[in-house]
Write a protein that holds these residues in place. Structure first.
Motif, PDB file in Angstrom:
ATOM      1  N   ARG A   1      50.977  20.578  -1.394  1.00 12.54           N
ATOM      2  CA  ARG A   1      52.250  19.971  -1.020  1.00 12.54           C
ATOM      3  C   ARG A   1      52.562  20.318   0.445  1.00 12.54           C
ATOM      4  N   ALA A   2      52.296  21.579   0.807  1.00 10.65           N
ATOM      5  CA  ALA A   2      52.543  22.025   2.171  1.00 10.65           C
ATOM      6  C   ALA A   2      51.698  21.220   3.151  1.00 10.65           C
ATOM      7  N   PHE A   3      50.412  21.055   2.803  1.00 11.45           N
ATOM      8  CA  PHE A   3      49.511  20.346   3.702  1.00 11.45           C
ATOM      9  C   PHE A   3      49.949  18.890   3.874  1.00 11.45           C
ATOM     10  N   LEU A   4      50.351  18.262   2.784  1.00 12.42           N
ATOM     11  CA  LEU A   4      50.768  16.862   2.861  1.00 12.42           C
ATOM     12  C   LEU A   4      52.035  16.705   3.699  1.00 12.42           C
ATOM     13  N   LYS A   5      53.002  17.583   3.466  1.00 12.27           N
ATOM     14  CA  LYS A   5      54.245  17.531   4.248  1.00 12.27           C
ATOM     15  C   LYS A   5      53.952  17.698   5.738  1.00 12.27           C
ATOM     16  N   TYR A   6      53.121  18.711   6.001  1.00 13.22           N
ATOM     17  CA  TYR A   6      52.798  19.048   7.384  1.00 13.22           C
ATOM     18  C   TYR A   6      52.097  17.881   8.084  1.00 13.22           C
ATOM     19  N   THR A   7      51.080  17.311   7.423  1.00 10.07           N
ATOM     20  CA  THR A   7      50.370  16.215   8.073  1.00 10.07           C
ATOM     21  C   THR A   7      51.263  14.974   8.190  1.00 10.07           C
ATOM     22  N   TRP A   8      52.098  14.766   7.207  1.00  7.90           N
ATOM     23  CA  TRP A   8      52.983  13.599   7.268  1.00  7.90           C
ATOM     24  C   TRP A   8      53.944  13.727   8.454  1.00  7.90           C
ATOM     25  N   VAL A   9      54.514  14.910   8.633  1.00  6.72           N
ATOM     26  CA  VAL A   9      55.411  15.124   9.780  1.00  6.72           C
ATOM     27  C   VAL A   9      54.634  14.944  11.083  1.00  6.72           C
ATOM     28  N   GLU A  10      53.415  15.461  11.130  1.00  4.97           N
ATOM     29  CA  GLU A  10      52.623  15.330  12.360  1.00  4.97           C
ATOM     30  C   GLU A  10      52.281  13.863  12.653  1.00  4.97           C
ATOM     31  N   ILE A  11      52.067  13.071  11.607  1.00  3.35           N
ATOM     32  CA  ILE A  11      51.807  11.639  11.822  1.00  3.35           C
ATOM     33  C   ILE A  11      53.045  10.984  12.431  1.00  3.35           C
TER      34      ILE A  11
ATOM     35  N   GLY B   1      44.989  20.481   9.770  1.00  8.94           N
ATOM     36  CA  GLY B   1      46.028  19.453   9.707  1.00  8.94           C
ATOM     37  C   GLY B   1      46.044  18.605  10.968  1.00  8.94           C
ATOM     38  N   GLN B   2      45.926  19.272  12.116  1.00 10.56           N
ATOM     39  CA  GLN B   2      45.913  18.534  13.374  1.00 10.56           C
ATOM     40  C   GLN B   2      44.725  17.575  13.426  1.00 10.56           C
ATOM     41  N   VAL B   3      43.556  18.059  12.997  1.00  9.46           N
ATOM     42  CA  VAL B   3      42.356  17.228  13.033  1.00  9.46           C
ATOM     43  C   VAL B   3      42.497  16.041  12.087  1.00  9.46           C
ATOM     44  N   VAL B   4      43.024  16.298  10.906  1.00  8.70           N
ATOM     45  CA  VAL B   4      43.178  15.221   9.927  1.00  8.70           C
ATOM     46  C   VAL B   4      44.117  14.135  10.460  1.00  8.70           C
ATOM     47  N   VAL B   5      45.215  14.569  11.077  1.00 10.10           N
ATOM     48  CA  VAL B   5      46.169  13.599  11.608  1.00 10.10           C
ATOM     49  C   VAL B   5      45.529  12.757  12.709  1.00 10.10           C
ATOM     50  N   ILE B   6      44.826  13.428  13.623  1.00 10.19           N
ATOM     51  CA  ILE B   6      44.181  12.695  14.714  1.00 10.19           C
ATOM     52  C   ILE B   6      43.113  11.743  14.152  1.00 10.19           C
ATOM     53  N   PHE B   7      42.422  12.202  13.117  1.00 12.64           N
ATOM     54  CA  PHE B   7      41.400  11.346  12.515  1.00 12.64           C
ATOM     55  C   PHE B   7      42.034  10.105  11.890  1.00 12.64           C
ATOM     56  N   MET B   8      43.139  10.315  11.200  1.00  9.96           N
ATOM     57  CA  MET B   8      43.784   9.164  10.557  1.00  9.96           C
ATOM     58  C   MET B   8      44.298   8.170  11.587  1.00  9.96           C
ATOM     59  N   MET B   9      44.784   8.686  12.703  1.00  5.83           N
ATOM     60  CA  MET B   9      45.277   7.788  13.736  1.00  5.83           C
ATOM     61  C   MET B   9      44.121   7.009  14.372  1.00  5.83           C
TER      62      MET B   9
ATOM     63  N   SER C   1      33.731  10.750  15.650  1.00 10.65           N
ATOM     64  CA  SER C   1      35.061  11.363  15.731  1.00 10.65           C
ATOM     65  C   SER C   1      34.959  12.876  15.785  1.00 10.65           C
ATOM     66  N   VAL C   2      34.209  13.429  14.861  1.00 11.41           N
ATOM     67  CA  VAL C   2      34.118  14.882  14.768  1.00 11.41           C
ATOM     68  C   VAL C   2      33.556  15.467  16.062  1.00 11.41           C
ATOM     69  N   SER C   3      32.567  14.784  16.637  1.00 11.37           N
ATOM     70  CA  SER C   3      31.975  15.336  17.857  1.00 11.37           C
ATOM     71  C   SER C   3      32.993  15.327  18.995  1.00 11.37           C
TER      72      SER C   3
END
Ligand SMILES: Nc1ncnc2c1ncn2[C@@H]1O[C@H](COP(=O)(O)OP(=O)(O)O)[C@@H](O)[C@H]1O
Ligand SMILES: [Mg+2]
Lengths: 247, 314
Positions: free
Chosen positions: A2-12, A103-111, A146-148
């Protein structure tokens, strides 16, 4: 979780509220697509082995988005977060340090993914986009590219003293690479001498790999790209894990 | 009562600067413990070593029996921390920050109640960038209290707040303590320490110069009166220093502060008459003379020989 989802959602949400980042990731590639799509259309062209300008531009612009988010967005955000003490405040919570970074990486990846999907959508709807590859192959290539570049972004974020420097250095790396790697304009229209130099740019490998898999080439034609980008990822992870600072 | 924090001989240096010099003390469960001292005294360094954010060069720290650096993971959920310097992303909204941080903990207070108490309810949709300094401070205090921590650290909790907001925060801190929590705060406002803290450690140049309840610290001064007045131009303190009962005479700019009389000395009467007479005899022009009870500021002055905050006399 739940924490991870909230955090990434706010970062998005934060990403989308930052006009520069959102523009260059989501809007600018579309502008380029429509601009060159209007000028050249998407008729089969001998120079591109029978593919149209839009067909070959979409994988190339995807590489452009990857380098924008990796070199610019990720490194600037992370250095600004460190510089202002935002990372420090986050670390006071029970959120684990690796989760904060992931979380930062996931958000940037989704964008980045969103940027690519918008291009594909526009290509399909407006230009009758041709796709001869396999979705899974392209997805894997996208992930590797992306990862590289994200790991390169983390190296920048780790070694740059502040967000301002990260931005300047990011631009110095980004702009020449954009034009010389085939991401911003096809390599085919560049002179031979420049193309020889292009081989040494990491982004060229992302472009070559994505364009190849897009038209259905086999992975075996792209072993160089795979090794270069895997090597870059590994080097980036090692360097940034040794040099990353929280404050 | 048992110690919730024990600090044993910690030292921290930055290059040539000795920020914290062999400090030892303990904080008891359920008290409001204050660390006061001028800027640069080492308060932030000390509190951040205890919080596990900095590592002391030497010495031992235990928080609830745990090592704040090696057992950080176990401690984080139990602590509430307001940093002296902090920032949130510019574009995050107040409610988003609270909602997000709340999701990081298993148990939290209702953040809407916290917003209400801190007077931030009408700012819940405002982005961090647009908050005033005081509002940001309130938000950080809300974040520190969000997980209903057993131990709260507040570093310079009311810096930049107006008197009304300051009293509001004091009430809130008292309330937290009444719910059985422990509060460790730092401040450079002596008045704040005196009003709020059960025990106060006075810090100067990285060392504790005194540690006790505010009442005891003031009583131990053995001074019952502070007389202050303004003078103009040339002035010599000699005549006053020789008066019976006068313990200390300090001049800062145009302001003179006289401390006395020592309790228990033969002179038990007020020294005001003596001071005024001496000034009149010397033909000194003075104004704005007042007498007050001594406070922690005078404790600091007497123990260290210098003013806590030079600006006070301006
Ligand atoms: N990160 C740091 N690097 C160098 N010097 C520091 C650092 N932090 C604190 N200091 C120095 O240590 C001393 C104590 O500072 P600090 O703990 O912030 O005091 P206070 O909080 O009481 O104002 C000061 O002289 C300050 O300049
Ligand atoms: Mg401080």
């Amino acid at each position: 979780m739940r924490a991870f989802l909230k955090y990434t959602w706010v970062e998005i949400k934060l990403f989308l509220r930052e006009p520069m980042g959102a523009f260059f990731t989501l809007v600018f590639p579309l502008v380029m697509l429509f601009l060159f799509g209007t000028i050249y259309g998407n008729e089969p062209d001998a120079m591109f082995n029978g593919y149209g300008t839009v067909d070959i531009s979409i994988p190339a612009y995807t590489a452009m988005i990857i380098s924008t988010t990796g070199i610019m967005a990720l490194s600037i955000t992370m250095s600004a977060y460190r510089e202002k003490g935002i990372l420090r405040r986050l670390r006071l919570s029970p959120l684990q340090p690796h989760v904060i970074l992931a979380g930062q990486v996931v958000v940037i990846f989704m964008m980045t993914l969103a940027g690519m999907l918008l291009l594909i959508l526009a290509g399909k709807l407006v230009y009758d986009l041709r796709f001869d590859g396999r979705v899974l192959d392209v997805a894997l290539a996208f992930l590797l590219g992306s990862v590289s570049f994200f790991s390169l972004g983390f190296v920048l974020a780790s070694v740059m003293p502040n967000a301002r420097t990260a931005q300047v250095v990011g631009m110095v790396i980004f702009y020449p690479m954009l034009f010389l790697s085939g991401a911003g304009m096809p390599l085919e229209i560049l002179p031979e001498s420049i193309r020889n130099f292009s081989k040494y740019l990491p982004l060229t490998h992302v472009v070559t790999m994505l364009r190849g898999l897009w038209i259905g080439e086999s992975w075996s034609l792209h072993t160089t790209e795979i090794w270069v980008l895997l090597g870059m990822t590994l080097a980036g992870v090692v360097i940034s894990s040794l040099t990353f600072r929280w404050e | 009562m048992s110690s919730i924090i024990t600090v044993g001989g910690i030292t921290k240096t930055y290059g040539e600067t000795i920020a914290v010099n062999d400090l030892s003390f303990s904080v008891e469960e359920g008290e409001i413990f204050g660390m006061v001292g001028p800027n640069g005294a080492g308060k932030t360094t000390t509190i951040e070593c205890i919080e596990g954010l900095r590592q002391a060069d030497r010495g031992e720290i235990q928080v609830m029996g745990l090592d704040p650096i090696r057992q950080e993971r176990q401690l984080r959920p139990l602590l509430g921390i307001q940093l002296q310097q902090a920032h949130l992303p510019d574009n995050i909204k107040v409610w988003e920050a609270l909602d997000m941080y709340a999701s990081f903990y298993d148990n939290t207070l209702d953040w809407e109640d916290l917003l209400e108490e801190l007077g931030l309810m009408d700012k819940r949709g405002t982005t961090f960038r647009k908050l005033s300094g005081g509002q940001k401070q309130h938000l950080f205090i809300a974040l520190a209290l969000l997980n209903d921590p057993r131990l709260v650290f507040l570093d310079e909790l009311t810096t930049g707040l107006d008197p009304h907001a300051r009293h509001n925060i004091w009430d809130l801190v008292q309330e937290v303590r009444q719910r059985g929590k422990t509060v460790f705060l730092t401040t450079h406002y002596m008045e704040e320490a005196e009003n709020l803290c059960d025990r106060v450690a006075i810090l100067d140049q990285g060392k504790i110069v005194a540690l006790d309840t505010p009442a005891n610290l003031i009583r131990d001064l053995k001074i019952s009166e502070r007389i202050s007045f303004q003078v103009k131009g040339e002035w010599k303190s000699g005549a006053l220093e020789d008066l019976p009962g006068v313990k200390n005479v300090q001049r800062q700019g145009d302001k003179v502060v006289v401390l006395g009389p020592a309790n228990g000395a033969q002179v038990s009467a007020s020294i005001v008459t003596g001071v005024v007479n001496a000034l009149a005899e010397a033909g000194t022009q003075f104004s704005d003379l007042r007498t007050e009870y001594p406070d922690l500021e005078d404790v600091f002055l007497t123990l260290t020989g210098h003013q806590m905050r030079p600006e006070r006399s301006e």
